[in-house]
Write a protein that holds these residues in place. Structure first.
Motif, mmCIF file in Angstrom:
data_model
loop_
_atom_site.group_PDB
_atom_site.id
_atom_site.type_symbol
_atom_site.label_atom_id
_atom_site.label_comp_id
_atom_site.label_asym_id
_atom_site.label_seq_id
_atom_site.Cartn_x
_atom_site.Cartn_y
_atom_site.Cartn_z
ATOM 1 N N LYS A 328 0.831 -1.198 0.000
ATOM 2 C CA LYS A 328 0.000 0.000 0.000
ATOM 3 C C LYS A 328 0.864 1.246 0.000
ATOM 4 O O LYS A 328 1.849 1.342 0.722
ATOM 5 C CB LYS A 328 -0.904 0.017 1.233
ATOM 6 N N TYR A 333 -3.111 0.431 -4.040
ATOM 7 C CA TYR A 333 -2.846 -0.926 -3.587
ATOM 8 C C TYR A 333 -2.309 -1.746 -4.758
ATOM 9 O O TYR A 333 -2.922 -1.791 -5.831
ATOM 10 C CB TYR A 333 -4.118 -1.586 -3.045
ATOM 11 N N PHE A 363 -10.351 -4.009 -0.143
ATOM 12 C CA PHE A 363 -10.173 -2.571 0.104
ATOM 13 C C PHE A 363 -11.299 -1.711 -0.447
ATOM 14 O O PHE A 363 -11.448 -0.560 -0.049
ATOM 15 C CB PHE A 363 -8.822 -2.123 -0.480
#
Length: 378
Positions: A328, A333, A363
């Protein structure tokens, strides 16, 4: 006894099929957790990733809600490790696993000498009284017990209660966005029900075989941690098979075996998944039959110390053949996939597609990128 020998490939496809790793299913999360006899949950995010790889259109919120409302619980069971299970399984499997938890306590290098000559019944009674006052972290429980047993280490006193009494780890640990803090409560108090007074080891073995079979007695013992199950298995109404080396394998009579040639798509799995940990002979899922720890050492890695905000292991062709991690940077990401074998063009496309889906699952928002490194051998 079926005298036709089952190859490692046939056993692999049987395992993947029963683990819902050949084709994703549309099943309730709780039903899958029950079928798999719990999900390995030492790392709290593990069950979420395990179910994502097994179910269609799966989101983490439902499982998280079940942990929060006590429909599922986290507790020490097979191999004395934390599993996410139904309340029924918590209260039924826990007494069956007591010899495993005893052995862990009495042979543990950090605790064995400390518990020697200690009135453990009194420690457990005092510990449960403290936990019924309010749930406590292991540190809080140990310090409170240390006031009564000042000559014993607080962490050992807390560990003794953890192993000798049925405890659960309560939310928010184990929820999707929960904290990492372990807080214990008495299982019977938390669930409002008593421990099963007459649990059936035969039923446990049948359930193991339905989720992991065909398997040997040694496989069953490796999964749960119990010993001397041979006589019990021999007395059960089970189907017999032979593996490629002529070893006897057992299975539930109603189970079918899939075609060994059925394709096995790549799958992203958590760092620790039941599928890697539940056989003595791991040839069906790990190349060369290595243990999970041996596989990590042979590839010069230990997933628990590698980088990334999220990480796990990779099935290619139905076998453990790589690792993955998510890096990250701000709201970006990147999923880095590291296969240990050459990946076909077809599987490469699947890895990229599945990788983007994994990032969106984990996410939900941000910039996503998938990088598949060239396959390599150690």
């Amino acid at each position: 006894m079926n005298t036709a020998r089952l190859s490692a490939r046939a056993l692999n496809r049987a395992l993947l099929s029963r683990q819902h790793l050949v084709k994703r299913q549309e099943l309730p999360e709780r039903e899958v957790v029950e079928h798999l006899v719990g999900l390995h949950a030492q790392i709290p995010v593990g069950p979420y990733l395990a179910l994502w790889s097994r179910l269609r259109r799966y989101r983490p919120d439902a499982l998280s809600a079940m942990v929060a409302d006590r429909s599922l619980v986290r507790t020490a069971l097979m191999r004395s490790t934390i599993h996410l299970v139904t309340p029924d399984d918590c209260l039924t499997l826990r007494p069956l696993m007591q010899p495993v938890l005893d052995r862990d306590l009495y042979t543990n290098s950090a605790h064995a000498a400390v518990v020697k000559d200690l009135d453990l019944d009194a420690v457990v009674k005092a510990g449960l009284e403290l936990l019924d006052e309010r749930p406590r972290t292991p540190s809080e429980l140990g310090k409170a017990l240390h006031e009564r047993w000042p000559d014993r280490k607080p962490d050992t006193l807390a560990y003794a209660v953890r192993n000798l009494a049925a405890l659960v780890q309560i939310p928010p640990r184990g929820t999707w966005d929960g904290t990492g803090r372990t807080v214990h409560a008495s299982a019977t108090t938390w669930l409002g029900r008593p421990i099963d007074p007459a649990p059936s080891v035969e039923r446990m073995i049948r359930r193991y075989l339905a989720a992991f079979g065909p398997a040997s007695v040694q496989d069953v013992q490796a999964w749960c941690g119990l010993t001397k199950l041979g006589e019990i298995v021999d007395g059960m109404d089970l189907r017999g098979h032979l593996d490629a080396d002529g070893r006897t394998l057992f299975d539930v009579p109603e189970a079918s075996l899939p075609d060994p040639d059925v394709p096995a798509p790549p799958r992203f799995l958590p760092e620790y998944d039941n599928v890697f940990l539940s056989h003595a002979n791991r040839e069906r899922i790990i190349p060369d039959g290595l243990s999970f720890a041996q596989w990590c050492r042979e590839h010069g890695l230990l997933m628990t110390v590698r980088g990334g905000v999220l990480r796990g292991n990779l099935l290619i062709g139905g076998l453990l053949q790589g690792i993955w991690r998510v890096d990250k940077e701000r709201k970006s990401y990147r999923l880095v996939v590291e296969p240990f074998v050459k990946v076909s063009k077809k599987d490469l496309l699947v890895l990229e597609r599945e990788g983007h889906a994994l990032l969106a699952f984990a996410f939900q928002a941000g910039e996503f990128d998938v990088q598949v490194l060239p396959g390599r051998r150690p």
